[in-house]
Design an enzyme around this catalytic site. Structure first.
Site, PDB file in Angstrom:
ATOM      1  N   LYS A 160       9.358  -7.086   6.517  1.00 36.83           N
ATOM      2  CA  LYS A 160       9.275  -5.514   7.007  1.00 36.83           C
ATOM      3  C   LYS A 160       8.826  -5.464   8.294  1.00 36.83           C
ATOM      4  O   LYS A 160       7.941  -6.138   8.760  1.00 36.83           O
ATOM      5  CB  LYS A 160       8.286  -4.769   5.842  1.00 36.83           C
ATOM      6  CG  LYS A 160       7.307  -5.290   5.729  1.00 36.83           C
ATOM      7  CD  LYS A 160       6.497  -4.450   4.465  1.00 36.83           C
ATOM      8  CE  LYS A 160       5.142  -5.001   3.958  1.00 36.83           C
ATOM      9  NZ  LYS A 160       4.565  -4.238   2.903  1.00 36.83           N
ATOM     10  N   ARG A 224       4.584   4.212  -8.737  1.00 40.34           N
ATOM     11  CA  ARG A 224       5.961   4.512  -8.378  1.00 40.34           C
ATOM     12  C   ARG A 224       6.602   3.151  -9.004  1.00 40.34           C
ATOM     13  O   ARG A 224       6.435   2.223  -8.402  1.00 40.34           O
ATOM     14  CB  ARG A 224       5.923   4.819  -7.018  1.00 40.34           C
ATOM     15  CG  ARG A 224       5.042   5.739  -6.639  1.00 40.34           C
ATOM     16  CD  ARG A 224       4.783   5.958  -4.909  1.00 40.34           C
ATOM     17  NE  ARG A 224       3.967   4.579  -4.515  1.00 40.34           N
ATOM     18  CZ  ARG A 224       3.615   4.260  -3.352  1.00 40.34           C
ATOM     19  NH1 ARG A 224       3.897   5.199  -2.256  1.00 40.34           N
ATOM     20  NH2 ARG A 224       2.877   3.194  -3.008  1.00 40.34           N
ATOM     21  N   GLU A 280      -1.094  -1.630   1.527  1.00 41.38           N
ATOM     22  CA  GLU A 280      -1.194  -0.716   2.790  1.00 41.38           C
ATOM     23  C   GLU A 280      -2.216   0.332   2.543  1.00 41.38           C
ATOM     24  O   GLU A 280      -2.637   0.723   1.439  1.00 41.38           O
ATOM     25  CB  GLU A 280       0.129  -0.145   3.008  1.00 41.38           C
ATOM     26  CG  GLU A 280       1.301  -1.065   3.327  1.00 41.38           C
ATOM     27  CD  GLU A 280       2.467  -0.215   3.512  1.00 41.38           C
ATOM     28  OE1 GLU A 280       2.541   1.124   3.643  1.00 41.38           O
ATOM     29  OE2 GLU A 280       3.628  -0.970   3.690  1.00 41.38           O
TER      30      GLU A 280
END
Length: 312
Positions: A160, A224, A280
Site C-alpha cells: 500500500k 469493520r 495504523e
C-alpha cells in the site's frame, strides 16, 4: 463555559450526518453552549505573524437535508478563539502539512485539536513504528529487491502507499500472484514516497477493528468487516461496521501507546487493530464515534469535549 470554536474541515454540504465524527462533535459543542465557526483549509492564511481564516458562524442540527446554517464569511484572527478543531479529511499531503505549520503559530494559546506539530510528526503508517511488540512484520522501502525478499519470506503480503487513506491503493498479493513487478512499477510512477509492505493478516476476514482513544485512554471499539471478495475493510470501500468489545489485547495496545499520545497532545485518536496487531494510528481525522454511540451507547463527543474543556 461558552467557548468560541473554529472548525477547519471539508464542505458542510458533503457531511453525512449519520456517520461524520466532526458533525457529532459540533452537535455536542452546540449542546454545551459553545459558539461555532466553519472554514475550509483554503480559507486559512498567515500574514504579518497572524493566523487568520475566512470563517462563517455555524449552526448544526440533526435534520437530514437541512443539517447546517452558515453565516457570512469574514476574516477571523484564530488567536482570538478558544479552540480550533483540525478536522479536514486526508490525504496527508504537503497542503495538509503546511496547515499544521500555520496552526502551530497559535497553539497552545488557542488549543488546536490535535496538536498540529505532533500531527505532522505522526503519519498514521509511520507513527506506529515507534512502538515495540504491536506491529505485524512490516517493510518500508523504495527498493524492489527488498520487497521481493520480504515476499519470499512472508509469502502472503499487503502492499500500500505510505500516505494513502481510506483503503485507496491497498493490494493483497498472494504467493502465486504474478502482478507484483507491475504493481511496483505503477507505484514508482505514482508516488515519490517509499512503499509500505506488511504480511497479510488472515484475521482481517473477522474484521479490522477501530479503537477510539480519548486523551490517551481507550474508550471503545467498533469492528469493520470487509465485503465479500474485498481485502479492505474501510467503510469508504464497502466495509460494514458491527458491534464489538475491546479485548485484553486491545487494552494492552492502548496502554502501550496511550501515554505517548497524551504527551503529544493527541486528544482524539483512532487506531486500527487486526487480530493482535496494531496497523495504523490515525491522528488526522479519526472516524467511528457515531457508530460507537449507536452500538454501545458510548458518548465519545461528550468525553472529547470534557477533555478539551479540562485543558482550558
Amino acid at each position: 463555559m461558552g467557548l468560541e470554536v473554529a472548525i477547519q474541515m471539508d464542505p458542510m454540504e458533503a457531511v453525512n450526518i449519520d456517520g461524520d465524527s466532526t458533525f457529532a462533535l459540533a452537535l455536542e459543542a452546540k449542546k454545551r453552549g459553545h459558539k461555532l465557526y466553519h472554514y475550509l483549509p483554503k480559507h486559512l492564511s498567515f500574514r504579518d505573524r497572524k493566523v487568520t481564516a475566512r470563517a462563517a458562524e455555524l449552526d448544526v442540527r440533526r435534520t437530514r437535508g437541512d443539517h447546517f446554517t452558515l453565516g457570512e464569511r469574514a476574516v477571523m484572527n484564530l488567536a482570538d478563539v478558544d479552540v480550533v478543531l483540525m478536522r479536514q479529511d486526508p490525504p496527508f499531503d504537503m497542503s495538509y502539512i503546511t496547515a499544521t505549520h500555520v496552526l502551530e503559530h497559535i497553539h497552545p494559546k488557542t488549543l488546536v485539536v490535535n496538536d498540529p506539530a505532533h500531527v505532522r510528526n505522526a503519519p498514521e503508517k509511520l507513527f506506529v513504528t515507534h512502538f515495540e511488540d504491536v506491529m505485524p512484520p512490516t517493510l518500508i522501502t523504495h527498493d524492489p529487491e527488498e520487497i521481493k525478499a520480504f515476499r519470499k519470506e512472508h509469502k502472503d503480503i499487503i502492499v500500500k502507499p505510505l500516505f494513502g487513506n481510506g483503503g485507496a491503493g491497498v493490494f493483497h498479493i498472494k504467493p502465486d500472484d504474478e502482478n507484483l513487478n507491475s504493481l511496483l512499477e505503477i507505484f514508482t510512477q505514482m508516488f515519490r514516497e517509499p512503499i509500505i509492505v506488511q504480511t497479510y493478516l488472515p484475521e482481517v476476514r473477522q474484521g479490522d477493528k477501530r479503537v477510539i482513544l480519548v486523551d490517551g485512554k481507550g474508550v471503545g471499539a467498533i469492528n469493520r468487516i470487509p465485503a465479500d471478495g474485498e481485502a479492505r475493510s474501510n467503510m469508504h470501500v464497502g466495509g460494514r461496521a458491527v458491534k464489538c468489545e475491546m479485548t485484553k489485547r486491545d487494552h494492552e495496545i492502548c496502554e502501550i501507546i496511550g501515554p505517548e499520545l497524551k504527551r503529544r497532545g493527541q486528544i482524539f485518536v483512532g487506531i486500527d487493530v487486526i487480530g493482535r496487531y496494531l496497523t495504523e494510528i490515525n491522528v488526522t481525522s479519526p472516524t467511528g464515534i457515531q457508530e460507537l454511540s449507536r452500538f454501545d451507547d458510548i458518548d465519545v463527543p461528550a468525553m472529547l469535549w470534557d477533555a478539551i474543556e479540562e485543558k482550558l
